[in-house]
Design a protein around this motif. Structure first.
Motif, PDB file in Angstrom:
ATOM      1  N   ARG A 164       0.971  -4.899 -34.248  1.00 32.47           N
ATOM      2  CA  ARG A 164       0.050  -5.969 -33.833  1.00 32.47           C
ATOM      3  C   ARG A 164       0.730  -7.309 -33.610  1.00 32.47           C
ATOM      4  O   ARG A 164       0.279  -8.117 -32.818  1.00 32.47           O
ATOM      5  N   THR A 165       1.804  -7.576 -34.335  1.00 29.19           N
ATOM      6  CA  THR A 165       2.501  -8.861 -34.198  1.00 29.19           C
ATOM      7  C   THR A 165       3.199  -8.983 -32.856  1.00 29.19           C
ATOM      8  O   THR A 165       3.541 -10.076 -32.439  1.00 29.19           O
ATOM      9  N   GLY A 192      21.768  -3.108 -16.122  1.00 28.86           N
ATOM     10  CA  GLY A 192      20.520  -2.976 -15.361  1.00 28.86           C
ATOM     11  C   GLY A 192      19.346  -2.604 -16.243  1.00 28.86           C
ATOM     12  O   GLY A 192      18.509  -1.785 -15.868  1.00 28.86           O
ATOM     13  N   ALA A 193      19.266  -3.199 -17.425  1.00 28.62           N
ATOM     14  CA  ALA A 193      18.219  -2.855 -18.388  1.00 28.62           C
ATOM     15  C   ALA A 193      16.829  -3.100 -17.805  1.00 28.62           C
ATOM     16  O   ALA A 193      16.576  -4.113 -17.163  1.00 28.62           O
ATOM     17  N   LYS A 194      15.962  -2.134 -18.044  1.00 32.74           N
ATOM     18  CA  LYS A 194      14.555  -2.248 -17.667  1.00 32.74           C
ATOM     19  C   LYS A 194      13.727  -1.894 -18.896  1.00 32.74           C
ATOM     20  O   LYS A 194      14.053  -0.955 -19.627  1.00 32.74           O
ATOM     21  N   TYR A 195      12.670  -2.656 -19.106  1.00 34.20           N
ATOM     22  CA  TYR A 195      11.801  -2.474 -20.262  1.00 34.20           C
ATOM     23  C   TYR A 195      10.436  -1.971 -19.803  1.00 34.20           C
ATOM     24  O   TYR A 195       9.908  -2.450 -18.799  1.00 34.20           O
ATOM     25  N   TYR A 196       9.878  -1.029 -20.555  1.00 38.28           N
ATOM     26  CA  TYR A 196       8.581  -0.448 -20.213  1.00 38.28           C
ATOM     27  C   TYR A 196       7.677  -0.454 -21.450  1.00 38.28           C
ATOM     28  O   TYR A 196       8.086   0.007 -22.513  1.00 38.28           O
ATOM     29  N   VAL A 197       6.480  -0.977 -21.292  1.00 33.13           N
ATOM     30  CA  VAL A 197       5.462  -0.906 -22.334  1.00 33.13           C
ATOM     31  C   VAL A 197       4.612   0.310 -21.987  1.00 33.13           C
ATOM     32  O   VAL A 197       3.961   0.338 -20.941  1.00 33.13           O
ATOM     33  N   LEU A 198       4.644   1.333 -22.837  1.00 31.84           N
ATOM     34  CA  LEU A 198       3.970   2.593 -22.535  1.00 31.84           C
ATOM     35  C   LEU A 198       2.509   2.548 -22.963  1.00 31.84           C
ATOM     36  O   LEU A 198       2.168   1.970 -23.989  1.00 31.84           O
ATOM     37  N   LEU A 224      10.123  -8.693 -28.386  1.00 28.17           N
ATOM     38  CA  LEU A 224       8.770  -9.187 -28.576  1.00 28.17           C
ATOM     39  C   LEU A 224       7.954  -8.823 -27.345  1.00 28.17           C
ATOM     40  O   LEU A 224       8.440  -8.954 -26.211  1.00 28.17           O
ATOM     41  N   VAL A 225       6.731  -8.357 -27.552  1.00 27.03           N
ATOM     42  CA  VAL A 225       5.829  -8.057 -26.447  1.00 27.03           C
ATOM     43  C   VAL A 225       4.730  -9.115 -26.455  1.00 27.03           C
ATOM     44  O   VAL A 225       4.042  -9.299 -27.453  1.00 27.03           O
ATOM     45  N   VAL A 226       4.616  -9.824 -25.330  1.00 30.03           N
ATOM     46  CA  VAL A 226       3.605 -10.872 -25.177  1.00 30.03           C
ATOM     47  C   VAL A 226       2.799 -10.560 -23.920  1.00 30.03           C
ATOM     48  O   VAL A 226       3.350 -10.527 -22.815  1.00 30.03           O
ATOM     49  N   GLN A 227       1.512 -10.302 -24.083  1.00 32.48           N
ATOM     50  CA  GLN A 227       0.604  -9.982 -22.993  1.00 32.48           C
ATOM     51  C   GLN A 227       1.163  -8.895 -22.077  1.00 32.48           C
ATOM     52  O   GLN A 227       1.140  -9.005 -20.854  1.00 32.48           O
ATOM     53  N   GLY A 228       1.686  -7.834 -22.686  1.00 30.99           N
ATOM     54  CA  GLY A 228       2.169  -6.688 -21.932  1.00 30.99           C
ATOM     55  C   GLY A 228       3.547  -6.848 -21.323  1.00 30.99           C
ATOM     56  O   GLY A 228       4.025  -5.958 -20.635  1.00 30.99           O
ATOM     57  N   ARG A 229       4.203  -7.964 -21.581  1.00 35.37           N
ATOM     58  CA  ARG A 229       5.560  -8.192 -21.071  1.00 35.37           C
ATOM     59  C   ARG A 229       6.541  -8.241 -22.229  1.00 35.37           C
ATOM     60  O   ARG A 229       6.241  -8.789 -23.284  1.00 35.37           O
ATOM     61  N   VAL A 230       7.737  -7.684 -21.994  1.00 31.95           N
ATOM     62  CA  VAL A 230       8.752  -7.617 -23.040  1.00 31.95           C
ATOM     63  C   VAL A 230       9.694  -8.821 -22.930  1.00 31.95           C
ATOM     64  O   VAL A 230      10.200  -9.120 -21.854  1.00 31.95           O
TER      65      VAL A 230
END
Length: 173
Positions: free
Chosen positions: A117-118, A81-87, A9-15
């Motif tokens: 959008r959700t 060491g998972a890292k998440y990126y919103v592109l 889930l992405v909430v305000q640009g954070r995963v």
């Protein structure tokens, strides 16, 4: 390998990873259970004692399984060491590409997700592997292009550390 990473889930640009989302739902369910069991009078459920015991045991087993699943997902993210990126930029109608990169021993992996959008992604759009723990998205070695029908994410390796298993993902919300 089992993973909670196919839900996010992405909430305000954070995963928020799937295991984190599941943990929040578990806490909510436990609070609701506590509230409902305190409200009703004893024996109001109409279940026999033996059946009520089986229902309680089943509930405890389900809660235990949920806790173990959440712990497994969190441990998977921690160890790898998972890292998440919103592109950025976002595509048509707010479609967003999210990448999860991991690194374990001498192999790096990446997974792409399409988030509408959700803010919810229910499955992977693409997956790749890179030699020598390289994280191409973190290094900026990717290209994201958008068209009318969605996007295309291309991930680039180097001559010494090529991308194996694709390196491209269709981002279709």
């Amino acid at each position: 390998m089992a993973s909670w990473s196919s839900l996010l889930l992405v909430v305000q640009g954070r995963v928020v990873p799937g295991w984190g989302l599941s943990a929040a739902f578990l806490v909510l369910a436990l609070v609701l259970r506590r509230v409902l069991t305190r409200r009703g009078p004893a024996g109001a459920s109409g279940l026999s004692r033996q059946r009520a015991g089986w229902v309680r045991l089943g509930g405890r087993l389900l809660i235990g399984a949920a806790v173990l699943g959440i712990a497994w997902g969190a441990l998977d993210d921690l160890v790898s060491g998972a890292k998440y990126y919103v592109l950025r930029p976002a595509g048509p109608e707010g479609c967003t590409a999210v990448v999860r990169e991991t690194s374990f021993l001498v192999i790096g992996t990446g997974e792409a997700y399409a988030v509408g959008r959700t803010g919810l992604a229910l499955g992977m759009s693409g997956r790749w592997t890179v030699d020598d723990n390289r994280r191409p998205v973190e290094a900026g070695a990717f290209e994201l292009t958008w068209g009318r029908d969605g996007g295309l994410l291309r991930v680039d390796g180097t001559a010494n550390d090529p991308v194996i298993g694709g390196g491209a993902a269709d981002i279709d919300c």
